[in-house]
Scaffold this active site. Structure first.
Site, short mmCIF file in Angstrom:
data_model
loop_
_atom_site.label_atom_id
_atom_site.label_comp_id
_atom_site.label_asym_id
_atom_site.label_seq_id
_atom_site.Cartn_x
_atom_site.Cartn_y
_atom_site.Cartn_z
N HIS A 220 0.83 -1.21 0.00
CA HIS A 220 0.00 0.00 0.00
C HIS A 220 0.86 1.26 0.00
O HIS A 220 1.83 1.35 0.74
CB HIS A 220 -0.91 0.01 1.24
CG HIS A 220 -2.04 -0.95 1.13
ND1 HIS A 220 -2.92 -1.18 2.16
CD2 HIS A 220 -2.43 -1.77 0.12
CE1 HIS A 220 -3.82 -2.07 1.78
NE2 HIS A 220 -3.53 -2.46 0.56
N TYR B 230 -9.93 4.18 7.27
CA TYR B 230 -10.17 4.47 8.70
C TYR B 230 -11.35 5.43 8.77
O TYR B 230 -11.33 6.47 8.09
CB TYR B 230 -8.95 5.13 9.33
CG TYR B 230 -7.70 4.27 9.36
CD1 TYR B 230 -6.78 4.30 8.31
CD2 TYR B 230 -7.44 3.43 10.44
CE1 TYR B 230 -5.64 3.50 8.34
CE2 TYR B 230 -6.29 2.63 10.47
CZ TYR B 230 -5.40 2.67 9.42
OH TYR B 230 -4.28 1.88 9.45
N PRO C 220 -4.36 -1.54 19.07
CA PRO C 220 -4.06 -2.00 17.70
C PRO C 220 -4.33 -0.96 16.61
O PRO C 220 -4.03 -1.20 15.45
CB PRO C 220 -4.98 -3.20 17.53
CG PRO C 220 -6.05 -3.03 18.52
CD PRO C 220 -5.47 -2.27 19.66
N LYS D 115 0.90 -1.42 15.44
CA LYS D 115 2.30 -1.36 15.88
C LYS D 115 2.74 -2.59 16.65
O LYS D 115 3.96 -2.82 16.77
CB LYS D 115 2.49 -0.12 16.78
CG LYS D 115 2.33 1.21 16.04
CD LYS D 115 3.31 1.35 14.90
CE LYS D 115 3.11 2.62 14.11
NZ LYS D 115 3.92 2.63 12.88
N TYR E 8 3.27 6.69 11.12
CA TYR E 8 2.46 5.55 10.67
C TYR E 8 3.33 4.48 10.00
O TYR E 8 3.18 3.29 10.25
CB TYR E 8 1.41 6.07 9.69
CG TYR E 8 0.40 5.06 9.19
CD1 TYR E 8 0.56 4.43 7.96
CD2 TYR E 8 -0.73 4.73 9.94
CE1 TYR E 8 -0.37 3.51 7.48
CE2 TYR E 8 -1.67 3.81 9.48
CZ TYR E 8 -1.47 3.21 8.23
OH TYR E 8 -2.39 2.28 7.77
P1 FAS Z 1 2.50 -13.27 21.01
O1 FAS Z 1 1.47 -13.13 22.09
O2 FAS Z 1 2.08 -13.21 19.58
O3 FAS Z 1 3.27 -14.67 21.18
C1 FAS Z 1 3.61 -15.16 22.46
C2 FAS Z 1 3.69 -16.68 22.36
O4 FAS Z 1 4.12 -17.20 23.62
C3 FAS Z 1 2.34 -17.31 22.05
O5 FAS Z 1 2.46 -18.25 21.01
C4 FAS Z 1 1.95 -17.97 23.38
O6 FAS Z 1 1.19 -19.16 23.19
C5 FAS Z 1 3.32 -18.30 23.96
N1 FAS Z 1 3.32 -18.43 25.42
C6 FAS Z 1 2.63 -17.71 26.32
N2 FAS Z 1 2.91 -18.13 27.57
C7 FAS Z 1 3.82 -19.15 27.45
C8 FAS Z 1 4.50 -19.99 28.38
N3 FAS Z 1 4.30 -19.87 29.70
N4 FAS Z 1 5.35 -20.93 27.91
C9 FAS Z 1 5.59 -21.05 26.57
N5 FAS Z 1 4.96 -20.29 25.63
C10 FAS Z 1 4.09 -19.35 26.09
N6 FAS Z 1 -1.08 -6.00 16.40
C11 FAS Z 1 -1.11 -5.28 15.25
O7 FAS Z 1 -0.08 -4.73 14.88
N7 FAS Z 1 -2.29 -5.17 14.53
C12 FAS Z 1 -3.44 -5.80 14.91
O8 FAS Z 1 -4.47 -5.69 14.25
C13 FAS Z 1 -3.43 -6.59 16.09
N8 FAS Z 1 -4.54 -7.30 16.48
C14 FAS Z 1 -4.49 -8.06 17.62
C15 FAS Z 1 -5.59 -8.82 18.05
C16 FAS Z 1 -5.54 -9.60 19.21
C17 FAS Z 1 -6.74 -10.42 19.64
C18 FAS Z 1 -4.36 -9.61 20.00
C19 FAS Z 1 -4.30 -10.39 21.29
C20 FAS Z 1 -3.25 -8.88 19.58
C21 FAS Z 1 -3.30 -8.11 18.39
N9 FAS Z 1 -2.19 -7.39 17.93
C22 FAS Z 1 -2.22 -6.65 16.80
C23 FAS Z 1 -0.97 -7.42 18.65
C24 FAS Z 1 -0.23 -8.70 18.29
O9 FAS Z 1 -0.10 -8.80 16.90
C25 FAS Z 1 1.07 -8.70 19.05
O10 FAS Z 1 1.69 -7.43 19.04
C26 FAS Z 1 2.04 -9.75 18.56
O11 FAS Z 1 1.39 -10.98 18.56
C27 FAS Z 1 3.26 -9.72 19.45
O12 FAS Z 1 4.02 -10.84 19.18
P2 FAS Z 1 4.78 -11.62 20.38
O13 FAS Z 1 5.48 -10.62 21.21
O14 FAS Z 1 5.50 -12.71 19.71
O15 FAS Z 1 3.61 -12.17 21.32
C1 PHB Z 2 -5.30 -5.13 10.41
O1 PHB Z 2 -5.55 -5.45 9.21
O2 PHB Z 2 -5.30 -5.96 11.35
C2 PHB Z 2 -4.98 -3.70 10.75
C3 PHB Z 2 -4.53 -2.87 9.72
C4 PHB Z 2 -4.23 -1.54 10.00
C5 PHB Z 2 -4.39 -1.06 11.29
C6 PHB Z 2 -4.84 -1.91 12.32
C7 PHB Z 2 -5.14 -3.23 12.05
O3 PHB Z 2 -4.11 0.25 11.56
#
Ligand code: FAS
Ligand code: PHB
Length: 403
Positions: A73, A203, A295, A299, A386
């Site tokens: 994009h 947005y 979110p 980031k 951004y």
């Molecule tokens: P993660 O949480 O992804 O990974 C941690 C891992 O550790 C998991 O696999 C977990 O199972 C494992 N773990 C936990 N406890 C453990 C233990 N005791 N022993 C061993 N393993 C264990 N970010 C965006 O940028 N855009 C979005 O739209 C967005 N949407 C999101 C929606 C949801 C529902 C959530 C919860 C987060 C969202 N995020 C979004 C943020 C998300 O993308 C995180 O920033 C990203 O997963 C971070 O990655 P990790 O730090 O690897 O953590």
């Molecule tokens: C997404 O597609 O998950 C998404 C994209 C842009 C954003 C937030 C979430 O600013």
């Protein structure tokens, strides 16, 4: 007792990308994950990669599918008061683009790469406990499927286990300082089997609440709706979701959104969270284990990648030369980017979400939105945040074997 150089807790983006960078540098690591491979690969989360994250995947050789399947994009749309405004992001940032390639694809690609390299990645481990993270000989204790306890001796532990993980909570009380802000709303995230209505993101700031039109592929759209923090999915049948999306994303004279079967819906709380420092002895925290951003500005995943790029550089430098400088600077270096992203995520969240209890704030938001969409200087500043900060940290390569 097993032994490795770096024990990585968690196989999310942070743990997997760290494992890949250590692999390329010839540093041994074991990744311990407590969920199943199917669960980890099936989690619907982030969708947008900053320029630097997409380039990192290329450097790590994890970009083959991304190049084939991702959308690149060059801009995005802001909608409010029935009007629409395209923000030419790449033009305003010297060519920085955003890449739509979902987190679960990155996780899948990284797991496949680790399996192809035949490197240790243990799923479904239980009762992970950190032993002596502040000593020079830390260990990780965990149980495997047959219930037997394993002990993994290591030089360093990387806490990549997310917000609910065990690493941060293994640090004794009084060591960390935490900062938290909860928002008075949440996001209802929706996946729908329908082609995106526009190529770029939309947005929308609407008095009924924020909405976002995003995508996962040419056949799957991703939407978000601002909902109350205690929203119950039972109150959100598909027809209500579509009606709200059409209302909030609609513009005067604009075409309605294409609709399709909704295949997934979930509610995500909105919070800002940071712990300082991101280190305790030989335990280093990275990604959601150390910080959570709302979110809105996409980031979370990008910050996780930025953290582990810094951590991998510092660990590899230590193994190559014994120089601890970068390890000692890791927390401060990572937190500079974390706080920058926290400030922008808070600002974008406040700009686009509606708090009906604050009519004055609603007027201030509209004044800022109109300025953002008409002032090149304001757009440039917004886009600089951004698209994300420039990449920091070197990707080390194993020295080729002497011929
Ligand atoms: P993660 O949480 O992804 O990974 C941690 C891992 O550790 C998991 O696999 C977990 O199972 C494992 N773990 C936990 N406890 C453990 C233990 N005791 N022993 C061993 N393993 C264990 N970010 C965006 O940028 N855009 C979005 O739209 C967005 N949407 C999101 C929606 C949801 C529902 C959530 C919860 C987060 C969202 N995020 C979004 C943020 C998300 O993308 C995180 O920033 C990203 O997963 C971070 O990655 P990790 O730090 O690897 O953590
Ligand atoms: C997404 O597609 O998950 C998404 C994209 C842009 C954003 C937030 C979430 O600013």
């Amino acid at each position: 007792m097993e032994r490795t150089q770096v024990a990585i807790i968690g196989a999310g983006p942070a743990g997997l990308l760290l494992g890949r960078m250590l692999e390329l540098a010839g540093v041994d690591a074991v990744i311990l994950e407590h969920r199943s491979r199917a669960h980890v690969e099936g989690r619907i989360r982030a969708g947008m990669l900053e320029h630097r994250t997409a380039r990192l995947l290329e450097e790590l050789g994890l970009d083959e599918r991304m190049r084939r399947e991702a959308f690149v994009h060059h801009g995005f749309e802001m909608r409010f008061d029935g009007t629409r405004h395209r923000i030419p992001m790449a033009e305003l940032t010297g060519g920085c683009t955003a890449v739509m390639y979902s987190q679960q694809e990155i996780v899948r690609d990284a797991i496949e790469a680790r399996a192809a390299s035949r490197l240790p990645l243990e799923f479904e481990v239980g009762e992970v406990r950190l032993d002596g993270p502040d000593t020079d000989h830390p260990k990780v204790r965990y149980r495997v499927a047959d219930g037997s306890e394993q002990v993994l001796a290591c030089d360093f532990i990387a806490g990549c286990d997310g917000f609910h993980g065990v690493s941060r909570t293994s640090i004794p009380a009084g060591v960390l300082t935490s900062y938290q802000r909860d928002y008075p709303f949440a996001w209802l995230g929706v996946l729908a089997d329908v082609a995106p209505s526009t190529f770029e993101l939309i947005y929308a700031c609407h008095e009924r609440g924020f909405a976002l039109h995003s995508m996962r592929s040419s056949e799957v759209s991703r939407f978000y709706l601002q909902v109350p923090p205690d929203a119950d999915l039972a109150d959100w049948p598909d027809d209500r979701i579509w009606a709200e999306l059409q209302l909030r994303l609609g513009t005067d004279g604009g075409a309605p959104l294409a609709e399709g079967a909704i295949t997934k819906k979930s509610v995500t709380a909105m919070r800002s969270f940071v712990v300082e420092p991101m280190r305790y002895g030989r335990l280093f925290l990275a990604g959601d284990a150390a910080h959570i951003v709302p979110p809105t500005a996409a980031k979370g995943l990008n910050l996780a990648a930025a953290d582990v790029r810094l951590l991998a550089d510092a660990l590899c430098t230590w193994y190559e030369s014994g120089d601890p400088t970068a390890l000692d600077a890791y927390s401060d270096d990572a937190l500079r980017g974390v706080w920058r992203a926290q400030q922008f995520s808070r600002s974008m969240t406040s700009l686009l979400h509606h708090d009906p209890s604050d009519p004055m704030e609603w007027r201030l938001q509209h004044a800022e939105l109109k300025h953002l969409c008409t002032s090149e200087a304001a757009m440039r500043n917004f886009c600089e945040n951004y698209v994300g900060l420039p990449a920091v940290g070197r990707v080390h390569r194993r020295e080729p074997e002497p011929t």
